[in-house]
Each structure stands twice: as structure tokens, then as C-alpha cells.
Design an enzyme around this catalytic site. Structure first.
Site, mmCIF file in Angstrom:
data_model
loop_
_atom_site.group_PDB
_atom_site.id
_atom_site.type_symbol
_atom_site.label_atom_id
_atom_site.label_comp_id
_atom_site.label_asym_id
_atom_site.label_seq_id
_atom_site.Cartn_x
_atom_site.Cartn_y
_atom_site.Cartn_z
ATOM 1 N N HIS A 270 0.841 -1.203 0.000
ATOM 2 C CA HIS A 270 0.000 0.000 0.000
ATOM 3 C C HIS A 270 0.880 1.259 0.000
ATOM 4 O O HIS A 270 0.366 2.372 0.078
ATOM 5 C CB HIS A 270 -0.881 0.038 1.249
ATOM 6 N N LYS B 128 -19.616 -4.953 -0.170
ATOM 7 C CA LYS B 128 -20.629 -4.918 -1.234
ATOM 8 C C LYS B 128 -19.998 -4.996 -2.621
ATOM 9 O O LYS B 128 -20.579 -5.524 -3.548
ATOM 10 C CB LYS B 128 -21.386 -3.599 -1.179
ATOM 11 N N GLY B 129 -18.839 -4.354 -2.745
ATOM 12 C CA GLY B 129 -18.180 -4.307 -4.054
ATOM 13 C C GLY B 129 -18.996 -3.542 -5.093
ATOM 14 O O GLY B 129 -18.961 -3.870 -6.274
#
Ligand code: PAP
Length: 344
Positions: free
Chosen positions: A143, A306-307
């Protein structure tokens, strides 16, 4: 996984690397980090500190700085980079599947492990066991912002970077849910961060590895300068044309699908295995097990919510949305980069 598919390699740790040097190094960085600007963290178990314009959990920064000196990228390495909550898990599952597609999928580690466990994360490996970075597969994830990548990556003429980013409002909403759930899991006594407070932090650039916009810009500029080395794409575009991107990723990774594989539907198979519904329903991905020993509260199931695209509409007021959109427009002006929902 069959080793014959990947080149034999030397260690990715510098020759003079040893546990004692590492411990000593960490001690020195700890001292330096203790002098940096701090803020209350969204994670209950870390300090957040600011270093060269970006906000980090102190331990991750300590580890990233050790890595800058000790990590030696290999020419065939591919670095999977992203800010948190932008599609890391999905992109990692897809690239891992592309890379290992010649192995029998019924034995794939992805059926029992998260992509995060199959692909070493640079800063987390250095935090717990630096030798993880010596994985056989030439895929590593991080990241970290572009500027804090180890020099051996930035200066390499060979290794590649694949960067995914996501529309800022959806990234914010995903990040807020994630940190809330970790806090709730760890202790009922830990006070939760309100949406308003988290929104303020995010917009001020104080989310983990933020400012989010600067994170994106670093990789965007690198992709414009060196498109053959840095593949930059958006979560929204991946959703819109997953099959097209799986093929583009395979080409970029120098693992193009042969005509015969295309006729057998191998790219389609990878898309469908890794889609949200199938993937989030695997037992391993529903598990409440903690992913990393040193990250209490972060369980596998938290990586799947949820995507969706545009979920921000369920959480942000019009004013909040405009506030983020204005930052996005200002930050990306004259960069050539846009996000559909921020364009006026
Ligand atoms: P990380 O930074 O903690 O690794 P990351 O994987 O980057 O998280 O992002 C998580 C987001 O990707 C979640 O979005 P949401 O909160 O808006 O729902 C998660 O649901 C979504 N995600 C995970 N797997 C997939 C997938 N296979 N397809 C699409 N989206 C996914």
C-alpha cells in the site's frame, strides 16, 4: 504450485541482512518516528504519523524504511500497488490466478487462503518475518505510496508495477466501514469514529497511506512517464470490462493468453472465479479468522462488503459529495486523470 514456471532466483534481502541488523535498524527508525507529527489513529492499536507528506501507521512506516534499505527487487518482479480499499483483494486474486493458471485450480491456495496470504505484502512482511518476501512467485503487494517504494524498485529497468485506484467517495465509504468494523470487533469499549470525523480526516489527507489523491497521483505520473513499467487502472473500469482487463493484465505481465487458452475460455474462467459473488462466498473469505497476527481485528470477511460502484450515495450528503469532488478536481487538474462521477 509448480516451481518450473518461475525463474530460479536469489534472495530479495540484501546480503548484509540479518536479524540483529534488522532489530538495530528498527530501533533507530523507532526513535526517528517518535519525533514525527502524530494524530489519533482510526485503528485502535496503532499510532498514525506523518512522514514526507503521507500518513502511516507507525509500525508500517518503521518496516517500510527498513525495507527501503534491505529489499532488492528482482528483474522479473511485479509489484501490486494500491491505496487501501481500492480493489487490492480483487486485483491480487486476478493477477495471482493469471500467473498460476497452468497449475490445477482445484489445488489453488486461493481456495483456502486470502490473496493477501498468497502474495507477500512488503511492509507487513518486514514487520513480522522479512523472509516472506523471498516467495517463489514474482508477485509482491504494497500500500506504500510511489515515493516510499524501495529504491531497488524505483531504479529498476525491468520490474513492473500494477496500480489500481478507485473513485475517492467510494474509497472513503469503504475505508470508513472497514475501520468501524475493526473497532467494533476489538472491543465494545473502543469509541467508534463518526462518519463526519472520518470524512474530515479523509479530506484532510489523513487516512492511512493518505492523502489518497497524492497516492494516486504518484503512480499516475509514473504510468504516464513509463507506461511499459507501470500499469494504471481504475476499479470502476475493471468492473465494467473485467474480461478485457484480465487480458490486458496478462499481456502486461508477459503472460498473454494463447489462442488455444482463449478458445478454452481460460480468461473467462478467471473472471468468474474471482467475481465478488463467487469469491466472497468461499468459506475462507467468510471466515472471522484474523489475517495477520500483528493486525488484530482484521478478519478475512472484512475484505468483502458490497463491491458496488456509487455506494457513497447511501452515506454522503450532497454537500459532502461536492466537497470531495472539488478536492478531486483540484488535485487532478492538468494531470489528465478524471473519475466519471467527479467530472462536472
Ligand atoms: P484492502 O485495502 O483492505 O486490501 P481492498 O481489497 O483494497 O481492501 O478493498 C476492499 C473493497 O473491495 C471492498 O469494497 P466495499 O467496501 O465498497 O464493498 C470489497 O467489497 C471490494 N472487493 C473485494 N473483493 C472484490 C471482488 N472480487 N470484486 C469486486 N470488489 C471486491
Amino acid at each position: 504450485m509448480s516451481s518450473s514456471n518461475f525463474p530460479s532466483k536469489t534472495s530479495r534481502l540484501s546480503e548484509n541482512y540479518g536479524l540483529e541488523t534488522f532489530k538495530e535498524m528498527r530501533k533507530q527508525y523507532k526513535e526517528m518516528i517518535s519525533t514525527l507529527p502524530k494524530r489519533e489513529s482510526e485503528y485502535p492499536f496503532f499510532d498514525s504519523c506523518q512522514y514526507e507528506g503521507f500518513w502511516y501507521n507507525s509500525s508500517f512506516l518503521e518496516s517500510a524504511l527498513c525495507m527501503q534499505q534491505n529489499f532488492k527487487a528482482q528483474p522479473s518482479d511485479i509489484f501490486l500497488c494500491s491505496a487501501p480499499k481500492t480493489g487490492t483483494t480483487w486485483r491480487n486474486a486476478l493477477t495471482f490466478s493469471i500467473m498460476t493458471r497452468h497449475d490445477d485450480f482445484t489445488n489453488s491456495p486461493l481456495l483456502n487462503k486470502l490473496p493477501h496470504e498468497c502474495i507477500p505484502c512488503l511492509e507487513l512482511a518486514f514487520l513480522s518475518n522479512p523472509k516472506f518476501v523471498d516467495a517463489e512467485l514474482p508477485l509482491l503487494s504494497t500500500h506504500l505510496p510511489y515515493t516510499l517504494l524501495p529504491k531497488s524498485i524505483l531504479e529498476s529497468d525491468n520490474c513492473k508495477i500494477i496500480y489500481i485506484c478507485r473513485e475517492p467517495k467510494d474509497t472513503f465509504v469503504s475505508w470508513w466501514h472497514f475501520t468501524q468494523k475493526i473497532k467494533a470487533k476489538l472491543s465494545s469499549k473502543v469509541s467508534l469514529v463518526t462518519l463526519d470525523q472520518a470524512f474530515k480526516w479523509f479530506c484532510q489527507g489523513k487516512s492511512g497511506y493518505g492523502p489518497y489523491w497524492d497516492h494516486i497521483l504518484g503512480y499516475w505520473k509514473a504510468s504516464v512517464e513509463r507506461p511499459e513499467r507501470v500499469f494504471f487502472f481504475k476499479y470502476e473500469d475493471l468492473k465494467e470490462d473485467t474480461l478485457g482487463y484480465v487480458k490486458k493484465l496478462a499481456d502486461f505481465m508477459d503472460k498473454p493468453f494463447s489462442k488455444e487458452e482463449q478458445e478454452r475460455g481460460v480468461p473467462q474462467e478467471i473472471v468468474s472465479r474471482c467475481n465478488f459473488e463467487n469469491w466472497s462466498n468461499l468459506e475462507v473469505n467468510k471466515s472471522e479468522k484474523y489475517i495477520y497476527e500483528n493486525l488484530p481485528g482484521v478478519s478475512n470477511s472484512l475484505l468483502f462488503r458490497k463491491g458496488d460502484i456509487g455506494d457513497w450515495k447511501n452515506y454522503l450528503t450532497k454537500d459532502m459529495a461536492k466537497f470531495i469532488d472539488d478536492i478531486t478536481l483540484e488535485k487532478f487538474k492538468s494531470s489528465g486523470l478524471t473519475f466519471a462521477s467527479s467530472v462536472k
